[in-house]
Design a protein around this motif. Structure first.
Motif, PDB file in Angstrom:
ATOM      1  N   ALA A  81       7.324  13.887  -3.065  1.00 29.67           N
ATOM      2  CA  ALA A  81       7.308  12.466  -2.717  1.00 29.67           C
ATOM      3  C   ALA A  81       6.833  12.215  -1.300  1.00 29.67           C
ATOM      4  CB  ALA A  81       8.693  11.867  -2.924  1.00 29.67           C
ATOM      5  N   ASP A  82       7.078  13.166  -0.388  1.00 27.81           N
ATOM      6  CA  ASP A  82       6.716  12.972   1.018  1.00 27.81           C
ATOM      7  C   ASP A  82       5.381  13.610   1.388  1.00 27.81           C
ATOM      8  OD1 ASP A  82       7.418  15.623   0.830  1.00 27.81           O
ATOM      9  OD2 ASP A  82       8.826  15.608   2.522  1.00 27.81           O
ATOM     10  N   HIS A  83       4.593  13.999   0.402  1.00 27.65           N
ATOM     11  CA  HIS A  83       3.370  14.776   0.697  1.00 27.65           C
ATOM     12  C   HIS A  83       2.443  14.072   1.687  1.00 27.65           C
ATOM     13  CE1 HIS A  83       0.120  17.662  -0.010  1.00 27.65           C
ATOM     14  NE2 HIS A  83      -0.683  16.618   0.086  1.00 27.65           N
ATOM     15  N   THR A 106       3.014  12.476   6.571  1.00 23.46           N
ATOM     16  CA  THR A 106       2.462  12.825   7.886  1.00 23.46           C
ATOM     17  C   THR A 106       0.971  12.535   7.989  1.00 23.46           C
ATOM     18  OG1 THR A 106       2.074  15.120   7.178  1.00 23.46           O
ATOM     19  CG2 THR A 106       4.202  14.618   8.244  1.00 23.46           C
ATOM     20  N   LEU A 107       0.354  12.129   6.889  1.00 23.90           N
ATOM     21  CA  LEU A 107      -1.066  11.776   6.885  1.00 23.90           C
ATOM     22  C   LEU A 107      -1.279  10.271   6.991  1.00 23.90           C
ATOM     23  CD1 LEU A 107      -2.186  14.144   3.977  1.00 23.90           C
ATOM     24  CD2 LEU A 107      -2.370  14.585   6.431  1.00 23.90           C
ATOM     25  N   THR A 108      -0.170   9.502   6.935  1.00 19.46           N
ATOM     26  CA  THR A 108      -0.292   8.043   6.909  1.00 19.46           C
ATOM     27  C   THR A 108       0.702   7.338   7.829  1.00 19.46           C
ATOM     28  OG1 THR A 108       1.207   7.907   5.002  1.00 19.46           O
ATOM     29  CG2 THR A 108      -1.154   8.042   4.529  1.00 19.46           C
ATOM     30  N   SER A 131       0.828  -1.208   0.000  1.00 20.70           N
ATOM     31  CA  SER A 131       0.000   0.000   0.000  1.00 20.70           C
ATOM     32  C   SER A 131       0.861   1.256   0.000  1.00 20.70           C
ATOM     33  CB  SER A 131      -0.952  -0.001   1.203  1.00 20.70           C
ATOM     34  OG  SER A 131      -0.254   0.103   2.428  1.00 20.70           O
ATOM     35  N   ARG A 132       1.979   1.203   0.683  1.00 17.21           N
ATOM     36  CA  ARG A 132       2.864   2.372   0.733  1.00 17.21           C
ATOM     37  C   ARG A 132       3.654   2.538  -0.565  1.00 17.21           C
ATOM     38  NH1 ARG A 132       0.798   1.025   5.139  1.00 17.21           N
ATOM     39  NH2 ARG A 132       0.691   2.410   6.947  1.00 17.21           N
ATOM     40  N   ILE A 133       3.959   1.450  -1.221  1.00 14.15           N
ATOM     41  CA  ILE A 133       4.563   1.535  -2.555  1.00 14.15           C
ATOM     42  C   ILE A 133       3.575   2.175  -3.530  1.00 14.15           C
ATOM     43  CG2 ILE A 133       5.363   0.161  -4.522  1.00 14.15           C
ATOM     44  CD1 ILE A 133       6.492  -1.854  -2.421  1.00 14.15           C
ATOM     45  N   LEU A 134       2.327   1.734  -3.462  1.00 19.51           N
ATOM     46  CA  LEU A 134       1.303   2.308  -4.331  1.00 19.51           C
ATOM     47  C   LEU A 134       1.094   3.787  -4.039  1.00 19.51           C
ATOM     48  CD1 LEU A 134      -1.274  -0.617  -4.319  1.00 19.51           C
ATOM     49  CD2 LEU A 134      -0.093   0.272  -6.334  1.00 19.51           C
ATOM     50  N   LEU A 135       1.141   4.166  -2.767  1.00 14.65           N
ATOM     51  CA  LEU A 135       0.948   5.573  -2.437  1.00 14.65           C
ATOM     52  C   LEU A 135       2.071   6.422  -3.034  1.00 14.65           C
ATOM     53  CD1 LEU A 135      -0.814   7.630  -1.016  1.00 14.65           C
ATOM     54  CD2 LEU A 135       0.570   7.311   1.047  1.00 14.65           C
ATOM     55  N   ARG A 136       3.298   5.918  -3.049  1.00 13.56           N
ATOM     56  CA  ARG A 136       4.399   6.630  -3.705  1.00 13.56           C
ATOM     57  C   ARG A 136       4.097   6.811  -5.197  1.00 13.56           C
ATOM     58  NH1 ARG A 136       7.448   9.637  -0.322  1.00 13.56           N
ATOM     59  NH2 ARG A 136       8.273   8.385   1.395  1.00 13.56           N
ATOM     60  N   PHE A 139       1.106   6.851  -6.551  1.00 11.78           N
ATOM     61  CA  PHE A 139      -0.003   7.802  -6.642  1.00 11.78           C
ATOM     62  C   PHE A 139       0.506   9.233  -6.501  1.00 11.78           C
ATOM     63  CE2 PHE A 139      -3.792   4.966  -5.163  1.00 11.78           C
ATOM     64  CZ  PHE A 139      -3.540   4.098  -6.203  1.00 11.78           C
ATOM     65  N   THR A 140       1.420   9.438  -5.555  1.00 14.67           N
ATOM     66  CA  THR A 140       1.967  10.770  -5.329  1.00 14.67           C
ATOM     67  C   THR A 140       2.676  11.272  -6.583  1.00 14.67           C
ATOM     68  OG1 THR A 140       2.245  10.233  -2.981  1.00 14.67           O
ATOM     69  CG2 THR A 140       3.451  12.131  -3.802  1.00 14.67           C
TER      70      THR A 140
END
Length: 348
Positions: free
Chosen positions: A172-174, A177-179, A157-162, A164-165
């Motif tokens: 890249a770090d947007h 702090t939300l996750t 999920s965190r790979i996918l969020l990268r 998505f970002t």
């Protein structure tokens, strides 16, 4: 004529490896197109090992094969989203504020595990969002197999969020702090019922029309008919995962953040019914929802001058309202755009 519809297949290997910027940009562009046009995609190159998925399916079989009275020992409360849900204890269409003829009409059974407040001892997190898991000791192989799959799904999920970002052209770090104490949950579903326990009729559905609540969902499912997706034109389409692929869809949080540039796609489940009983179907949906206190509001650049976006809401507030609705405890204020789409959909 029903418009053409396809769930694209995307290889995300570039975001799991040290691929160059060009390869990652191509994947990000494909994700952006899928999120804008469909709201669903299937991914390959996801990196979850075959033995972890085999462990997941074995755990589902071990638990759901238990007698119903044993499974009910682990029944979840209306206030905590962890544990077992028997058939007809939920109606997911209520999470959209949609009326149903038979209020608790979803015939699947489910078991949910997720992140707990104890996983973040340095934080003072509310049990309402990070409830303790209720592991079934009657199925001794269940917890170790689910822990393994859960950890892999968290990483994915965190790979996918990268990815998505990158697709949203954000730093890249947007979302970091939300996750960083995200509410993650795994909901395991079983659409087979014991012979004679319940005969299905036309008033019941497998899982009612709904959107997911958070950032993204990673779905493993049997390659059995049942999952249907509502397109932008109001038509339902059958969707099955390709061999070795996982289905990915967006939730309400991401749709709100992007001001509906990306779609939180409405979907439902209706497995085939044969002689009053259904063909067995299993699925496991991993929900990556974000921090309970993360505020969901339109991202920079997503609102046109003078445009009114969604009002700010926290991740926990959104989840709490929708979970209460699907349990029949309270009906949330309907999201007008979603509700109107379902009511206008072409029947199948």
């Amino acid at each position: 004529m029903t418009p053409a519809f396809a769930v694209p297949t995307i290889d995300i290997t570039a975001f799991r490896t040290d691929a160059d910027d060009t390869a990652r940009a191509a994947v990000a562009a494909a994700i952006d197109t899928a999120c804008r046009e469909v709201g669903f995609m299937q991914i390959v190159g996801h990196g979850i090992p075959d033995d972890a998925i085999a462990g997941l399916t074995g755990a589902l079989d071990e638990f759901f094969a238990l007698p119903l009275e044993v499974k009910k020992r682990y029944r979840r409360s209306t206030s905590e989203n962890r544990g077992y849900s028997p058939p007809r204890s939920e109606s997911l269409s209520l999470s959209l504020g949609l009326p149903t003829a038979n209020q608790m009409n979803d015939f699947y059974e489910a078991f949910i595990v997720g992140t707990q407040s104890a996983d973040f001892p340095e934080l003072d997190l509310p049990a309402s969002s990070y409830a303790a898991n209720n592991w079934p000791d009657a199925a001794p192989g269940f917890r170790p197999a689910i822990d393994t799959y859960f950890a892999h799904a968290q990483q994915l999920s965190r790979i996918l969020l990268r990815a998505f970002t990158a697709a949203l052209h954000l730093p890249a770090d947007h979302f970091d702090t939300l996750t960083d104490h995200s509410i993650d949950a795994l909901k395991m579903n079983n659409y087979a019922l014991p012979e004679g326990e319940l005969r299905l009729d036309g008033d019941m559905t497998g899982m009612g029309a709904h959107t997911d609540f958070g950032i993204l969902t990673i779905l493993w499912a049997d390659r059995v008919p049942g999952l249907q997706v509502l397109d932008k034109h109001g038509h339902w389409h059958d969707v099955q995962p390709a061999e070795d692929a996982l289905l990915i869809n967006l939730g309400d949080a991401m749709a709100r953040w992007t001001n509906d540039r990306w779609m939180s796609t409405i979907h439902r489940v209706d497995p085939p019914i044969i002689n009053g009983h259904i063909r067995r179907r299993r699925s496991a949906a991993f929900f990556f929802d974000g921090n309970h206190d993360a505020v969901i509001e339109p991202l920079p650049g997503t609102l046109a001058p003078g445009e009114q976006g969604y009002p700010p809401i926290t991740v926990a507030e959104n989840i709490t309202a929708k979970v209460a609705g699907l349990k029949g405890v309270a009906t949330p204020a309907p999201t007008a755009r979603e509700t109107a789409r379902v009511l206008a959909a072409t029947p199948t």
